[in-house]
Write a protein that holds these residues in place. Sequence first.
Motif, PDB file in Angstrom:
ATOM      1  N   GLY A  31       0.786  -1.229   0.000  1.00  0.00           N
ATOM      2  CA  GLY A  31       0.000   0.000   0.000  1.00  0.00           C
ATOM      3  C   GLY A  31       0.817   1.278   0.000  1.00  0.00           C
ATOM      4  O   GLY A  31       0.264   2.365  -0.093  1.00  0.00           O
ATOM      5  N   LEU A  32       2.136   1.157   0.072  1.00  0.00           N
ATOM      6  CA  LEU A  32       2.973   2.358   0.047  1.00  0.00           C
ATOM      7  C   LEU A  32       3.063   2.983  -1.335  1.00  0.00           C
ATOM      8  O   LEU A  32       3.333   4.170  -1.461  1.00  0.00           O
ATOM      9  CB  LEU A  32       4.391   2.034   0.535  1.00  0.00           C
ATOM     10  CG  LEU A  32       4.540   1.815   2.028  1.00  0.00           C
ATOM     11  CD1 LEU A  32       5.977   1.430   2.358  1.00  0.00           C
ATOM     12  CD2 LEU A  32       4.132   3.048   2.793  1.00  0.00           C
ATOM     13  N   LEU A  33       2.891   2.177  -2.374  1.00  0.00           N
ATOM     14  CA  LEU A  33       3.030   2.670  -3.743  1.00  0.00           C
ATOM     15  C   LEU A  33       1.793   2.343  -4.564  1.00  0.00           C
ATOM     16  O   LEU A  33       1.025   1.452  -4.222  1.00  0.00           O
ATOM     17  CB  LEU A  33       4.253   2.026  -4.414  1.00  0.00           C
ATOM     18  CG  LEU A  33       5.611   2.248  -3.758  1.00  0.00           C
ATOM     19  CD1 LEU A  33       6.689   1.460  -4.486  1.00  0.00           C
ATOM     20  CD2 LEU A  33       5.967   3.713  -3.702  1.00  0.00           C
ATOM     21  N   THR A  34       1.646   3.056  -5.669  1.00  0.00           N
ATOM     22  CA  THR A  34       0.571   2.759  -6.620  1.00  0.00           C
ATOM     23  C   THR A  34       1.019   1.608  -7.517  1.00  0.00           C
ATOM     24  O   THR A  34       2.200   1.253  -7.552  1.00  0.00           O
ATOM     25  CB  THR A  34       0.263   3.973  -7.505  1.00  0.00           C
ATOM     26  OG1 THR A  34       1.421   4.262  -8.300  1.00  0.00           O
ATOM     27  CG2 THR A  34      -0.139   5.192  -6.687  1.00  0.00           C
ATOM     28  N   THR A  35       0.088   1.057  -8.266  1.00  0.00           N
ATOM     29  CA  THR A  35       0.424  -0.012  -9.213  1.00  0.00           C
ATOM     30  C   THR A  35       1.499   0.442 -10.191  1.00  0.00           C
ATOM     31  O   THR A  35       2.452  -0.291 -10.471  1.00  0.00           O
ATOM     32  CB  THR A  35      -0.839  -0.459  -9.981  1.00  0.00           C
ATOM     33  OG1 THR A  35      -1.756  -1.019  -9.048  1.00  0.00           O
ATOM     34  CG2 THR A  35      -0.515  -1.490 -11.050  1.00  0.00           C
ATOM     35  N   GLU A  36       1.369   1.656 -10.695  1.00  0.00           N
ATOM     36  CA  GLU A  36       2.346   2.170 -11.664  1.00  0.00           C
ATOM     37  C   GLU A  36       3.731   2.268 -11.039  1.00  0.00           C
ATOM     38  O   GLU A  36       4.739   1.983 -11.692  1.00  0.00           O
ATOM     39  CB  GLU A  36       1.905   3.538 -12.198  1.00  0.00           C
ATOM     40  CG  GLU A  36       0.663   3.500 -13.047  1.00  0.00           C
ATOM     41  CD  GLU A  36      -0.636   3.345 -12.242  1.00  0.00           C
ATOM     42  OE1 GLU A  36      -0.654   3.588 -11.012  1.00  0.00           O
ATOM     43  OE2 GLU A  36      -1.648   2.957 -12.856  1.00  0.00           O
ATOM     44  N   MET A  37       3.796   2.668  -9.775  1.00  0.00           N
ATOM     45  CA  MET A  37       5.087   2.766  -9.094  1.00  0.00           C
ATOM     46  C   MET A  37       5.697   1.379  -8.887  1.00  0.00           C
ATOM     47  O   MET A  37       6.907   1.201  -9.042  1.00  0.00           O
ATOM     48  CB  MET A  37       4.924   3.477  -7.754  1.00  0.00           C
ATOM     49  CG  MET A  37       4.542   4.929  -7.884  1.00  0.00           C
ATOM     50  SD  MET A  37       4.026   5.556  -6.268  1.00  0.00           S
ATOM     51  CE  MET A  37       4.459   7.261  -6.431  1.00  0.00           C
ATOM     52  N   TRP A  38       4.854   0.403  -8.545  1.00  0.00           N
ATOM     53  CA  TRP A  38       5.358  -0.966  -8.392  1.00  0.00           C
ATOM     54  C   TRP A  38       5.873  -1.507  -9.721  1.00  0.00           C
ATOM     55  O   TRP A  38       6.894  -2.199  -9.761  1.00  0.00           O
ATOM     56  CB  TRP A  38       4.287  -1.889  -7.804  1.00  0.00           C
ATOM     57  CG  TRP A  38       4.110  -1.733  -6.336  1.00  0.00           C
ATOM     58  CD1 TRP A  38       2.963  -1.373  -5.668  1.00  0.00           C
ATOM     59  CD2 TRP A  38       5.098  -1.932  -5.312  1.00  0.00           C
ATOM     60  NE1 TRP A  38       3.186  -1.333  -4.310  1.00  0.00           N
ATOM     61  CE2 TRP A  38       4.488  -1.676  -4.070  1.00  0.00           C
ATOM     62  CE3 TRP A  38       6.441  -2.304  -5.332  1.00  0.00           C
ATOM     63  CZ2 TRP A  38       5.182  -1.783  -2.858  1.00  0.00           C
ATOM     64  CZ3 TRP A  38       7.126  -2.395  -4.122  1.00  0.00           C
ATOM     65  CH2 TRP A  38       6.500  -2.141  -2.908  1.00  0.00           C
ATOM     66  N   GLN A  39       5.194  -1.191 -10.812  1.00  0.00           N
ATOM     67  CA  GLN A  39       5.665  -1.630 -12.128  1.00  0.00           C
ATOM     68  C   GLN A  39       7.065  -1.078 -12.391  1.00  0.00           C
ATOM     69  O   GLN A  39       7.954  -1.793 -12.846  1.00  0.00           O
ATOM     70  CB  GLN A  39       4.699  -1.181 -13.230  1.00  0.00           C
ATOM     71  CG  GLN A  39       3.394  -1.928 -13.215  1.00  0.00           C
ATOM     72  CD  GLN A  39       2.356  -1.320 -14.143  1.00  0.00           C
ATOM     73  OE1 GLN A  39       2.351  -0.128 -14.412  1.00  0.00           O
ATOM     74  NE2 GLN A  39       1.452  -2.156 -14.618  1.00  0.00           N
ATOM     75  N   PHE A  40       7.245   0.191 -12.109  1.00  0.00           N
ATOM     76  CA  PHE A  40       8.549   0.830 -12.271  1.00  0.00           C
ATOM     77  C   PHE A  40       9.596   0.152 -11.388  1.00  0.00           C
ATOM     78  O   PHE A  40      10.718  -0.116 -11.820  1.00  0.00           O
ATOM     79  CB  PHE A  40       8.456   2.328 -11.935  1.00  0.00           C
ATOM     80  CG  PHE A  40       9.783   3.009 -11.930  1.00  0.00           C
ATOM     81  CD1 PHE A  40      10.366   3.428 -13.116  1.00  0.00           C
ATOM     82  CD2 PHE A  40      10.462   3.229 -10.740  1.00  0.00           C
ATOM     83  CE1 PHE A  40      11.605   4.052 -13.123  1.00  0.00           C
ATOM     84  CE2 PHE A  40      11.700   3.839 -10.731  1.00  0.00           C
ATOM     85  CZ  PHE A  40      12.271   4.259 -11.920  1.00  0.00           C
ATOM     86  N   MET A  41       9.227  -0.134 -10.134  1.00  0.00           N
ATOM     87  CA  MET A  41      10.173  -0.750  -9.201  1.00  0.00           C
ATOM     88  C   MET A  41      10.591  -2.148  -9.661  1.00  0.00           C
ATOM     89  O   MET A  41      11.755  -2.520  -9.510  1.00  0.00           O
ATOM     90  CB  MET A  41       9.576  -0.813  -7.790  1.00  0.00           C
ATOM     91  CG  MET A  41       9.416   0.546  -7.136  1.00  0.00           C
ATOM     92  SD  MET A  41      10.954   1.497  -7.060  1.00  0.00           S
ATOM     93  CE  MET A  41      11.856   0.543  -5.860  1.00  0.00           C
TER      94      MET A  41
END
Length: 95
Positions: free
Chosen positions: A49-59
């Motif tokens: 829950g710390l990041l959005t889906t888009e941020m997780w994709q980037f990570m």
Amino acid sequence: MRRIFLGLLFLIASVYAAGCNASLPDPESESAQLYTQRCSGCHRLYHPGLLTTEMWQFMLVRMETEFRRMGRPALSESEKTTILKYLSTHSQKMS
């Protein structure tokens, strides 16, 4: 004054600790266990829950580079899909 400072320090530490190595949603699921297995070997686990889906994709893309740099086995396509689905399901939702 010192009590206020110590209280604020405790509050900040608590908020930080809540995001890092926090208990994971659905921890017994295969996807949470895979996330734990593949990601905690190099760093602490972060709550989805710390990041959005888009941020997780980037990570995940960024972590592929890190795996190569450290000589670790890359995530398979199946592992990437499973982990991203888990992170996305429990990610921060933008309003």
